[in-house]
Design a protein around this motif. Structure first.
Motif, mmCIF file in Angstrom:
data_model
loop_
_atom_site.group_PDB
_atom_site.id
_atom_site.type_symbol
_atom_site.label_atom_id
_atom_site.label_comp_id
_atom_site.label_asym_id
_atom_site.label_seq_id
_atom_site.Cartn_x
_atom_site.Cartn_y
_atom_site.Cartn_z
ATOM 1 N N UNK A 76 30.334 -12.902 -33.289
ATOM 2 C CA UNK A 76 30.913 -13.110 -31.970
ATOM 3 C C UNK A 76 30.535 -11.915 -31.113
ATOM 4 N N UNK A 77 30.042 -12.178 -29.909
ATOM 5 C CA UNK A 77 29.593 -11.056 -29.076
ATOM 6 C C UNK A 77 29.651 -11.406 -27.602
ATOM 7 N N UNK A 78 29.498 -10.366 -26.791
ATOM 8 C CA UNK A 78 29.404 -10.511 -25.340
ATOM 9 C C UNK A 78 28.066 -9.949 -24.893
ATOM 10 N N UNK A 79 27.384 -10.723 -24.089
ATOM 11 C CA UNK A 79 26.078 -10.307 -23.584
ATOM 12 C C UNK A 79 26.120 -10.332 -22.069
ATOM 13 N N UNK B 245 21.228 -7.808 -12.690
ATOM 14 C CA UNK B 245 20.210 -8.456 -11.878
ATOM 15 C C UNK B 245 18.860 -7.790 -11.976
ATOM 16 N N UNK B 246 18.812 -6.569 -12.493
ATOM 17 C CA UNK B 246 17.499 -5.944 -12.691
ATOM 18 C C UNK B 246 16.920 -6.275 -14.052
ATOM 19 N N UNK B 247 17.605 -7.120 -14.829
ATOM 20 C CA UNK B 247 17.099 -7.536 -16.129
ATOM 21 C C UNK B 247 17.609 -6.705 -17.287
ATOM 22 N N UNK B 248 18.267 -5.598 -16.995
ATOM 23 C CA UNK B 248 18.841 -4.796 -18.077
ATOM 24 C C UNK B 248 20.016 -5.537 -18.694
ATOM 25 N N UNK B 249 20.224 -5.353 -20.005
ATOM 26 C CA UNK B 249 21.288 -6.084 -20.698
ATOM 27 C C UNK B 249 22.171 -5.124 -21.466
ATOM 28 N N UNK B 250 23.376 -5.614 -21.735
ATOM 29 C CA UNK B 250 24.289 -4.886 -22.601
ATOM 30 C C UNK B 250 24.868 -5.879 -23.584
ATOM 31 N N UNK B 251 24.754 -5.563 -24.878
ATOM 32 C CA UNK B 251 25.296 -6.406 -25.938
ATOM 33 C C UNK B 251 26.455 -5.676 -26.584
ATOM 34 N N UNK B 252 27.584 -6.354 -26.709
ATOM 35 C CA UNK B 252 28.753 -5.770 -27.378
ATOM 36 C C UNK B 252 29.197 -6.766 -28.435
ATOM 37 N N UNK B 253 29.302 -6.307 -29.667
ATOM 38 C CA UNK B 253 29.570 -7.215 -30.787
ATOM 39 C C UNK B 253 31.015 -7.082 -31.229
ATOM 40 N N UNK B 254 31.671 -8.238 -31.358
ATOM 41 C CA UNK B 254 33.065 -8.216 -31.815
ATOM 42 C C UNK B 254 33.194 -8.526 -33.297
ATOM 43 N N UNK B 255 32.355 -9.411 -33.784
ATOM 44 C CA UNK B 255 32.399 -9.774 -35.207
ATOM 45 C C UNK B 255 30.981 -9.931 -35.698
ATOM 46 N N UNK B 256 30.763 -9.565 -36.954
ATOM 47 C CA UNK B 256 29.456 -9.810 -37.553
ATOM 48 C C UNK B 256 28.384 -8.873 -37.035
ATOM 49 N N UNK B 257 27.174 -9.361 -37.030
ATOM 50 C CA UNK B 257 26.010 -8.584 -36.624
ATOM 51 C C UNK B 257 25.170 -9.394 -35.652
ATOM 52 N N UNK B 258 24.531 -8.676 -34.728
ATOM 53 C CA UNK B 258 23.556 -9.300 -33.842
ATOM 54 C C UNK B 258 22.347 -8.391 -33.799
ATOM 55 N N UNK B 259 21.177 -8.985 -33.744
ATOM 56 C CA UNK B 259 19.951 -8.191 -33.603
ATOM 57 C C UNK B 259 19.391 -8.370 -32.204
ATOM 58 N N UNK B 260 18.898 -7.285 -31.655
ATOM 59 C CA UNK B 260 18.116 -7.315 -30.417
ATOM 60 C C UNK B 260 16.672 -7.110 -30.825
ATOM 61 N N UNK B 261 15.777 -7.948 -30.338
ATOM 62 C CA UNK B 261 14.378 -7.806 -30.727
ATOM 63 C C UNK B 261 13.483 -7.826 -29.501
ATOM 64 N N UNK C 211 30.053 -14.860 -23.492
ATOM 65 C CA UNK C 211 30.656 -14.521 -24.778
ATOM 66 C C UNK C 211 30.254 -15.613 -25.745
ATOM 67 N N UNK C 212 29.766 -15.231 -26.906
ATOM 68 C CA UNK C 212 29.317 -16.223 -27.882
ATOM 69 C C UNK C 212 30.108 -16.073 -29.171
ATOM 70 N N UNK C 213 30.481 -17.184 -29.743
ATOM 71 C CA UNK C 213 31.095 -17.194 -31.076
ATOM 72 C C UNK C 213 30.392 -18.270 -31.875
#
Lengths: 175, 329
Positions: free
Chosen positions: B181-184, B188-204, B156-158
């Protein structure tokens, strides 16, 4: 984790080169390694991965300082090997059809694969626990005793995982 | 129905559980122990770095976290011939399992076992909390960029900082903080899930971008990059359709067409415009025209934005349209 003194003795004996002791540890923990692999890699790769993990564990068991940590240590080796498998595999490489189970005369490939795929699509916390329960036949208390998770955590994982699994399999049938 | 049967096979059998036991029991492990080779000598730190980390993570009595410079012992930091003095000497790490504190320096890995958690001070701009069963590395920290690598697990990042100062690499995409603020979670297969609580996050990833606002989530997959962002409470049918459109092979035309029609049919203004906007570069030809038409009904394009321009993914027009609808994301 290995909590019994008898198990700690087995680990110590295995560290001394006692193959019979390691075979007894294998009987207890190999289903867990199998469940970890089944939750993460294609079905046709599972058996090889399990063998690889067991051989690695035998070779490196002398580096384990705390015999009580054997189960968790073994589980971590299995998870890391599964990670390595996916890193080695080319991206987007096609996977062959999943293999039949031993009872494919009674069940179809499609139903087994559908159920397994649905479990693999669940959040990580639920996958292993459900496979230990539904595939390996461990009860909740057995899962807690051997994996080191608390009984409460195991029960929650089973309950929530099963709820999600019912939703997934139910929704596929509806569509 | 009680879950007693699921728990320990007591009580009345649950028919769904029984059916799955019967169906999947054939996969049960029944393998024999392989032929065992000679054992390795008892030397810690030898062999594969992953195994060394796995073993070491359980060797340290009571402490659930491990620091290790790759791949050998922490002594390599001391042995570094050109140590770089820093005012903070690494990022501060507090072990939430009560083990004390430590410092994370560039190149170091931190690994949590099944019970431990850590809180990491990200320079002076925020905090990251690392969940159990996770592996994280500090890649870089300087005034222009603070960068982590999450190999597996959840954080979890803030962060309160200018955009693009804080980044997290995963096996399938890079997370770029835009002030949030988000949770990433990285599987184990390298797949990810990003969930954002505040603001914006970009996946690139390789020119493919997904902007994920508050309340939304986005998956990534190795070799395919980010999926199509959607709100957490979006209808299941929409989420399933977006998954097909993001990750199904390009030549699965019928499957993709059905998914597109389903997505357009289920999407509701204004929030699902987020997903339809991200769909535009993912589809082609008549599919893109349909997606444009559906999005235009939700959020009429501003003057200067035309169907023909969007069909060719004109950057200026896309940016102008996004500016118009972004406030509602």
């Amino acid at each position: 984790m290995s909590k019994s003194p008898e198990e700690a003795l087995l680990v110590r004996a295995a560290q001394g080169g006692d193959r019979e002791a390691f075979a007894r540890l294998h009987a207890t923990y190999a289903p867990w390694v199998h469940a970890i692999a089944l939750a993460r890699v294609p079905r046709h790769e599972v058996d090889d991965l399990v063998q690889e993990v067991l051989i690695t564990a035998w070779r490196r068991v002398r580096t384990l300082r705390d015999p009580a940590a054997f189960g968790g240590w073994l589980g971590q080796i299995a998870r890391n090997r599964a990670i390595d498998f996916h890193r080695r595999r080319r991206a987007n490489a096609p996977l062959p059809d999943e293999l039949a189970t031993k009872r494919s005369g009674a069940e179809t490939h499609a139903r087994v694969n559908e159920a397994l795929e649905a479990i693999r699509a669940l959040p990580e916390a639920y996958r292993e626990t459900l496979i230990l329960r539904l595939v390996e036949g461990w009860t909740g208390p057995e899962i807690a005793a051997r994996t080191g998770l608390t009984a409460g955590s195991v029960r929650v994982n089973l309950h929530r995982g099963m709820a999600l699994l019912r939703e997934k399999l139910g929704s596929r049938e509806a569509s | 129905m009680s879950d007693d049967y699921l728990w320990d096979r007591s009580g009345r059998p649950d028919p769904d559980v029984r059916e799955l036991e019967d169906l999947l029991g054939g996969l049960r492990y029944d393998g024999a122990l392989p032929e065992l080779p000679p054992q390795d000598a008892a030397s810690a730190g030898g062999g594969s770095p992953l195994l060394a980390m796995a073993a070491a993570a359980l060797l340290t009595a009571g402490a659930a976290l491990l620091f290790s410079a790759r791949p050998a012992a922490p002594d390599t930091r001391v042995a570094n011939p050109t140590p770089k003095p820093t005012p903070t000497a690494g990022w501060k790490v507090d072990w939430l399992s009560g083990e004390g504190a430590a410092r994370l320096q560039v190149g170091d890995w931190i690994e949590t076992d099944t019970r431990s958690r850590a809180r990491i001070q990200v320079a002076t701009i925020g905090k990251v909390e690392l969940e159990p069963s996770s592996r994280l590395r500090l890649v870089a920290t300087d005034p222009k960029q603070h960068r982590l690598e999450l190999a597996v697990g959840k954080l979890h990042a803030r962060v309160t900082a200018p955009p693009r100062l804080f980044l997290v690499d995963t096996p399938s995409a890079q997370t770029v903080d835009l002030g949030c603020e988000y949770t990433l979670t990285v599987a184990e297969d390298g797949a990810s899930l990003l969930e954002v609580r505040l603001g914006f996050v970009a996946f690139e990833w390789k020119g493919l971008e997904a902007i994920v606002p508050r309340g939304a989530r986005c998956e990534t997959r190795p070799g395919q990059g980010p999926g199509i962002p959607h709100y957490r409470d979006a209808p299941l049918e929409l989420r399933q359709a977006l998954e097909v459109l993001a990750f199904a092979p390009a030549d699965a035309l019928r499957q993709r067409k059905l998914a597109l029609l389903r997505a357009i049919g289920v999407a509701r203004a204004p929030r699902d415009a987020l997903s339809l906007w991200h769909l535009l570069p993912r589809v082609r030809g008549p599919f893109r025209r349909k997606a444009y038409a559906a999005l235009a009904r939700m959020v009429p394009p501003p003057p200067g934005v035309t169907a023909e321009g969007i069909q060719t993914l004109d950057r200026t027009m896309l940016a102008a349209w996004k500016d118009q609808m972004e406030w509602s994301w």
